[in-house]
Design a protein around this motif. Structure first.
Motif, PDB file in Angstrom:
ATOM      1  N   GLU A   1     -13.858 -28.846 -41.644  1.00 53.01           N
ATOM      2  CA  GLU A   1     -14.812 -27.862 -42.126  1.00 53.01           C
ATOM      3  C   GLU A   1     -14.894 -26.700 -41.146  1.00 53.01           C
ATOM      4  O   GLU A   1     -14.868 -26.886 -39.929  1.00 53.01           O
ATOM      5  N   VAL A   2     -14.991 -25.488 -41.657  1.00 49.37           N
ATOM      6  CA  VAL A   2     -15.162 -24.315 -40.801  1.00 49.37           C
ATOM      7  C   VAL A   2     -16.606 -24.269 -40.320  1.00 49.37           C
ATOM      8  O   VAL A   2     -17.540 -24.172 -41.120  1.00 49.37           O
ATOM      9  N   LEU A   3     -16.794 -24.338 -38.995  1.00 51.37           N
ATOM     10  CA  LEU A   3     -18.127 -24.366 -38.405  1.00 51.37           C
ATOM     11  C   LEU A   3     -18.581 -22.987 -37.940  1.00 51.37           C
ATOM     12  O   LEU A   3     -19.762 -22.788 -37.652  1.00 51.37           O
ATOM     13  N   GLY A   4     -17.674 -22.048 -37.848  1.00 47.98           N
ATOM     14  CA  GLY A   4     -17.978 -20.711 -37.380  1.00 47.98           C
ATOM     15  C   GLY A   4     -16.683 -19.981 -37.086  1.00 47.98           C
ATOM     16  O   GLY A   4     -15.590 -20.508 -37.321  1.00 47.98           O
ATOM     17  N   TYR A   5     -16.825 -18.771 -36.537  1.00 47.51           N
ATOM     18  CA  TYR A   5     -15.651 -17.950 -36.238  1.00 47.51           C
ATOM     19  C   TYR A   5     -15.750 -17.454 -34.796  1.00 47.51           C
ATOM     20  O   TYR A   5     -16.768 -16.886 -34.397  1.00 47.51           O
ATOM     21  N   GLU A   6     -14.697 -17.668 -34.044  1.00 49.78           N
ATOM     22  CA  GLU A   6     -14.637 -17.229 -32.652  1.00 49.78           C
ATOM     23  C   GLU A   6     -13.685 -16.048 -32.565  1.00 49.78           C
ATOM     24  O   GLU A   6     -12.520 -16.140 -32.951  1.00 49.78           O
ATOM     25  N   ALA A   7     -14.186 -14.920 -32.047  1.00 45.42           N
ATOM     26  CA  ALA A   7     -13.366 -13.722 -31.917  1.00 45.42           C
ATOM     27  C   ALA A   7     -12.923 -13.551 -30.471  1.00 45.42           C
ATOM     28  O   ALA A   7     -13.633 -13.943 -29.538  1.00 45.42           O
ATOM     29  N   ARG A   8     -11.758 -12.949 -30.305  1.00 43.90           N
ATOM     30  CA  ARG A   8     -11.246 -12.710 -28.952  1.00 43.90           C
ATOM     31  C   ARG A   8     -12.038 -11.585 -28.304  1.00 43.90           C
ATOM     32  O   ARG A   8     -12.177 -10.490 -28.854  1.00 43.90           O
ATOM     33  N   PHE A   9     -12.558 -11.842 -27.112  1.00 47.40           N
ATOM     34  CA  PHE A   9     -13.313 -10.836 -26.370  1.00 47.40           C
ATOM     35  C   PHE A   9     -12.331  -9.856 -25.734  1.00 47.40           C
ATOM     36  O   PHE A   9     -11.386 -10.251 -25.053  1.00 47.40           O
ATOM     37  N   VAL A  10     -12.579  -8.563 -25.962  1.00 49.88           N
ATOM     38  CA  VAL A  10     -11.676  -7.529 -25.449  1.00 49.88           C
ATOM     39  C   VAL A  10     -12.269  -6.817 -24.246  1.00 49.88           C
ATOM     40  O   VAL A  10     -11.590  -6.576 -23.246  1.00 49.88           O
ATOM     41  N   GLY A  11     -13.535  -6.441 -24.324  1.00 48.63           N
ATOM     42  CA  GLY A  11     -14.143  -5.711 -23.218  1.00 48.63           C
ATOM     43  C   GLY A  11     -15.541  -5.241 -23.569  1.00 48.63           C
ATOM     44  O   GLY A  11     -16.165  -5.718 -24.523  1.00 48.63           O
TER      45      GLY A  11
ATOM     46  N   GLU B   1     -19.127 -13.341 -23.614  1.00 48.57           N
ATOM     47  CA  GLU B   1     -17.776 -13.386 -24.170  1.00 48.57           C
ATOM     48  C   GLU B   1     -17.613 -14.470 -25.238  1.00 48.57           C
ATOM     49  O   GLU B   1     -16.986 -14.235 -26.279  1.00 48.57           O
ATOM     50  N   ALA B   2     -18.115 -15.661 -24.965  1.00 49.12           N
ATOM     51  CA  ALA B   2     -17.926 -16.792 -25.881  1.00 49.12           C
ATOM     52  C   ALA B   2     -18.999 -16.729 -26.957  1.00 49.12           C
ATOM     53  O   ALA B   2     -20.137 -17.156 -26.748  1.00 49.12           O
ATOM     54  N   VAL B   3     -18.642 -16.195 -28.108  1.00 56.36           N
ATOM     55  CA  VAL B   3     -19.594 -15.964 -29.190  1.00 56.36           C
ATOM     56  C   VAL B   3     -19.047 -16.575 -30.471  1.00 56.36           C
ATOM     57  O   VAL B   3     -17.856 -16.453 -30.766  1.00 56.36           O
ATOM     58  N   VAL B   4     -19.924 -17.237 -31.217  1.00 59.32           N
ATOM     59  CA  VAL B   4     -19.555 -17.796 -32.507  1.00 59.32           C
ATOM     60  C   VAL B   4     -20.261 -16.996 -33.603  1.00 59.32           C
ATOM     61  O   VAL B   4     -21.492 -16.874 -33.598  1.00 59.32           O
ATOM     62  N   PHE B   5     -19.488 -16.441 -34.502  1.00 60.39           N
ATOM     63  CA  PHE B   5     -20.031 -15.716 -35.645  1.00 60.39           C
ATOM     64  C   PHE B   5     -20.067 -16.655 -36.842  1.00 60.39           C
ATOM     65  O   PHE B   5     -19.152 -17.455 -37.052  1.00 60.39           O
ATOM     66  N   THR B   6     -21.114 -16.555 -37.620  1.00 60.15           N
ATOM     67  CA  THR B   6     -21.280 -17.487 -38.732  1.00 60.15           C
ATOM     68  C   THR B   6     -20.562 -17.042 -40.001  1.00 60.15           C
ATOM     69  O   THR B   6     -20.270 -17.857 -40.868  1.00 60.15           O
ATOM     70  N   GLY B   7     -20.293 -15.741 -40.120  1.00 56.58           N
ATOM     71  CA  GLY B   7     -19.657 -15.268 -41.349  1.00 56.58           C
ATOM     72  C   GLY B   7     -18.881 -13.997 -41.117  1.00 56.58           C
ATOM     73  O   GLY B   7     -18.006 -13.928 -40.253  1.00 56.58           O
ATOM     74  N   ASP B   8     -19.245 -12.943 -41.868  1.00 59.98           N
ATOM     75  CA  ASP B   8     -18.466 -11.713 -41.853  1.00 59.98           C
ATOM     76  C   ASP B   8     -19.093 -10.635 -40.969  1.00 59.98           C
ATOM     77  O   ASP B   8     -18.931  -9.439 -41.228  1.00 59.98           O
ATOM     78  N   GLU B   9     -19.805 -11.039 -39.914  1.00 59.28           N
ATOM     79  CA  GLU B   9     -20.451 -10.045 -39.058  1.00 59.28           C
ATOM     80  C   GLU B   9     -19.470  -8.996 -38.541  1.00 59.28           C
ATOM     81  O   GLU B   9     -19.782  -7.801 -38.479  1.00 59.28           O
ATOM     82  N   LEU B  10     -18.276  -9.427 -38.149  1.00 58.27           N
ATOM     83  CA  LEU B  10     -17.312  -8.479 -37.601  1.00 58.27           C
ATOM     84  C   LEU B  10     -16.753  -7.543 -38.667  1.00 58.27           C
ATOM     85  O   LEU B  10     -16.377  -6.409 -38.369  1.00 58.27           O
ATOM     86  N   VAL B  11     -16.680  -8.008 -39.901  1.00 58.35           N
ATOM     87  CA  VAL B  11     -16.124  -7.183 -40.979  1.00 58.35           C
ATOM     88  C   VAL B  11     -16.966  -5.934 -41.179  1.00 58.35           C
ATOM     89  O   VAL B  11     -16.449  -4.838 -41.451  1.00 58.35           O
TER      90      VAL B  11
ATOM     91  N   LEU C   1     -16.693  -5.610 -27.281  1.00 59.85           N
ATOM     92  CA  LEU C   1     -15.599  -5.380 -28.213  1.00 59.85           C
ATOM     93  C   LEU C   1     -14.864  -6.682 -28.481  1.00 59.85           C
ATOM     94  O   LEU C   1     -14.536  -7.430 -27.547  1.00 59.85           O
ATOM     95  N   PHE C   2     -14.609  -6.967 -29.760  1.00 61.18           N
ATOM     96  CA  PHE C   2     -13.935  -8.197 -30.176  1.00 61.18           C
ATOM     97  C   PHE C   2     -12.813  -7.864 -31.160  1.00 61.18           C
ATOM     98  O   PHE C   2     -12.810  -6.809 -31.792  1.00 61.18           O
ATOM     99  N   ARG C   3     -11.899  -8.834 -31.324  1.00 66.16           N
ATOM    100  CA  ARG C   3     -10.855  -8.719 -32.352  1.00 66.16           C
ATOM    101  C   ARG C   3     -10.411 -10.106 -32.794  1.00 66.16           C
ATOM    102  O   ARG C   3     -10.636 -11.102 -32.110  1.00 66.16           O
ATOM    103  N   GLU C   4      -9.770 -10.140 -33.948  1.00 66.10           N
ATOM    104  CA  GLU C   4      -9.082 -11.330 -34.452  1.00 66.10           C
ATOM    105  C   GLU C   4      -9.990 -12.564 -34.500  1.00 66.10           C
ATOM    106  O   GLU C   4      -9.744 -13.554 -33.810  1.00 66.10           O
ATOM    107  N   ALA C   5     -11.042 -12.501 -35.299  1.00 69.02           N
ATOM    108  CA  ALA C   5     -11.898 -13.675 -35.463  1.00 69.02           C
ATOM    109  C   ALA C   5     -11.103 -14.808 -36.103  1.00 69.02           C
ATOM    110  O   ALA C   5     -10.429 -14.616 -37.114  1.00 69.02           O
ATOM    111  N   LYS C   6     -11.158 -15.981 -35.495  1.00 71.24           N
ATOM    112  CA  LYS C   6     -10.437 -17.131 -36.019  1.00 71.24           C
ATOM    113  C   LYS C   6     -11.428 -18.248 -36.324  1.00 71.24           C
ATOM    114  O   LYS C   6     -12.448 -18.395 -35.653  1.00 71.24           O
ATOM    115  N   PRO C   7     -11.166 -19.042 -37.330  1.00 71.43           N
ATOM    116  CA  PRO C   7     -12.104 -20.118 -37.690  1.00 71.43           C
ATOM    117  C   PRO C   7     -12.095 -21.239 -36.668  1.00 71.43           C
ATOM    118  O   PRO C   7     -11.043 -21.601 -36.115  1.00 71.43           O
ATOM    119  N   LEU C   8     -13.268 -21.782 -36.416  1.00 72.71           N
ATOM    120  CA  LEU C   8     -13.413 -22.983 -35.602  1.00 72.71           C
ATOM    121  C   LEU C   8     -13.632 -24.142 -36.573  1.00 72.71           C
ATOM    122  O   LEU C   8     -14.662 -24.212 -37.231  1.00 72.71           O
TER     123      LEU C   8
END
Length: 390
Positions: free
Chosen positions: A223-233, A164-174, A209-216
């Motif tokens: 500085e933005v260190l990564g993006y944390e998305a809300r875990f849905v299921g 569930e706790a995943v940090v994305f470095t860029g636009d992976e979710l896009v 499934l994730f949504r709404e990636a927000k910057p960490l």
């Protein structure tokens, strides 16, 4: 809660120079060669294999022996014998030519505290009763990694967050596959429901499934260190999509189909799919950082503003900063800003930070890590500081 056993009358262990032998098997080493034993831990173990640790490093009520039980953890057992549990390699002098994974311990094994010399050592033995006396016979355990071995910390507390706790470095979710529709025109889906997906899925079976990636953001530099998305299921692949050619020559998209297998919240149109990674069953060996660490808590995982024991926080240090899975960190509460009311000038003072807890790092990304709050005396908030332990 780990209970200390009553002290037993012990005979001297056979082959005392063997040290603590926890696991030996070339086959096991071949099956999983990348055990999480750091060079620093191995070096420390080599140094203390003959030396042991000073008696003042022992816990005040350290027992003569302890029989490992199901449900024990390396952290808990180390705390029985040591004042500072993360210094376990210094107590367990190890025969490294035979040990492939020194932090694997099994229920039924007896740990014997040898105080016969000028320093203490912990040894592994198999109890053999003879006329009321417990004779300790060293034993090498051979077998596959994992199995019934005890964990380093309570894994049930962190297991849900490994996916569930995943940090994305860029636009992976896009660019990730997305939910575009559901049967019967539904916009929200629960466990067991089908969902239709567009995007490259590659035939993989298991998805998150994730949504709404927000910057960490780094609490100090922003500085933005990564993006944390809300875990849905979670969802599983059902059938592939395809592109049809109609009679008029135009193309028509048929989306892929997945089935929702688990929910943190209802799945919605636009949620993104990310493959479930291979499960890592290796142990988490508690150890202090090899060098100085000084960082800040980015946020409490989830929607809470503060956290307590057994909750998860994100840290502004990752693998690029030398952070490792298993690191034990000291947690500091920020000192308040107060006014000296007896001073005519009303001087403003910043009170010292106070150490009030301990963190255990269990998931590490490039610039960010996640940690479990092992113990704490006051609520933990974003911006609180962490360092290496004493």
């Amino acid at each position: 809660m780990i209970r200390r056993p009553p002290r037993q009358r012990l005979a001297a262990p056979v082959g005392a120079g063997l040290g603590l032998v926890l696991l030996a098997a070339a086959a096991a080493a071949t099956a999983q060669p990348n055990f999480p034993v750091t060079p620093a831990q191995r070096s420390t173990a080599q140094q203390v294999a003959q030396q042991g640790v000073p008696f003042d490093e022992l816990a005040p009520e350290a027992p003569d022996s302890y029989t490992v039980k199901a449900g024990d953890t390396l952290w808990g057992i180390s705390g029985i014998f040591l004042r500072r549990p993360w210094r376990w390699p210094e107590l367990w002098g190890m025969n490294l030519s035979e040990i492939r994974n020194p932090h694997l311990i099994y229920p039924g094994q007896v740990l014997y505290l040898d105080r016969s010399g000028e320093r203490a050592r912990l040894r592994l033995a198999q109890p053999v009763r003879d006329g009321g006396t417990v004779k300790l016979s060293p034993r090498v355990r051979s077998g596959p990694v994992g199995g019934d071995a005890i964990s380093s910390v309570p894994l049930h507390l962190i297991a849900p967050f490994l996916n569930e706790a995943v940090v994305f470095t860029g636009d992976e979710l896009v660019t990730a596959p997305r939910v575009v529709a559901a049967p019967e025109g539904r916009v929200l889906m629960a466990r067991g429901d089908l969902a239709y997906v567009r995007g490259e899925m590659g035939g993989l079976r298991d998805w998150r499934l994730f949504r709404e990636a927000k910057p960490l953001r780094d609490p100090e530099t922003q500085e933005v260190l990564g993006y944390e998305a809300r875990f849905v299921g979670t969802a599983e692949y059902v059938r592939a999509g395809e592109t049809l050619t109609l009679d008029n020559g135009k193309s028509q998209v048929v989306p892929a189909t997945v089935r929702v297998t688990g929910n943190r919240e209802e799945v919605g149109i636009g949620d993104r799919l990310v493959p479930v990674p291979a499960r890592d069953f290796s142990s988490y060996a508690p150890h202090a950082p090899a060098s100085a660490v000084n960082g800040r808590i980015i946020a409490v995982y989830g929607d809470a503003l503060s956290a307590g024991q057994n909750q998860i926080v994100s840290l502004n240090r990752g693998s690029a900063d030398g952070m490792e899975r298993g690191h034990v960190l000291a947690l500091w509460q920020r000192g308040a800003t107060v006014v000296d009311r007896q001073d005519p000038e009303r001087a403003v003072m910043k009170l010292p930070d106070e150490r009030h807890g301990m963190l255990f790092v269990f998931s590490v990304f490039d610039r960010v890590s996640y940690a479990l709050i092992l113990q704490v005396q006051a609520p933990v908030r974003a911006g609180d500081r962490f360092t290496q332990p004493d």
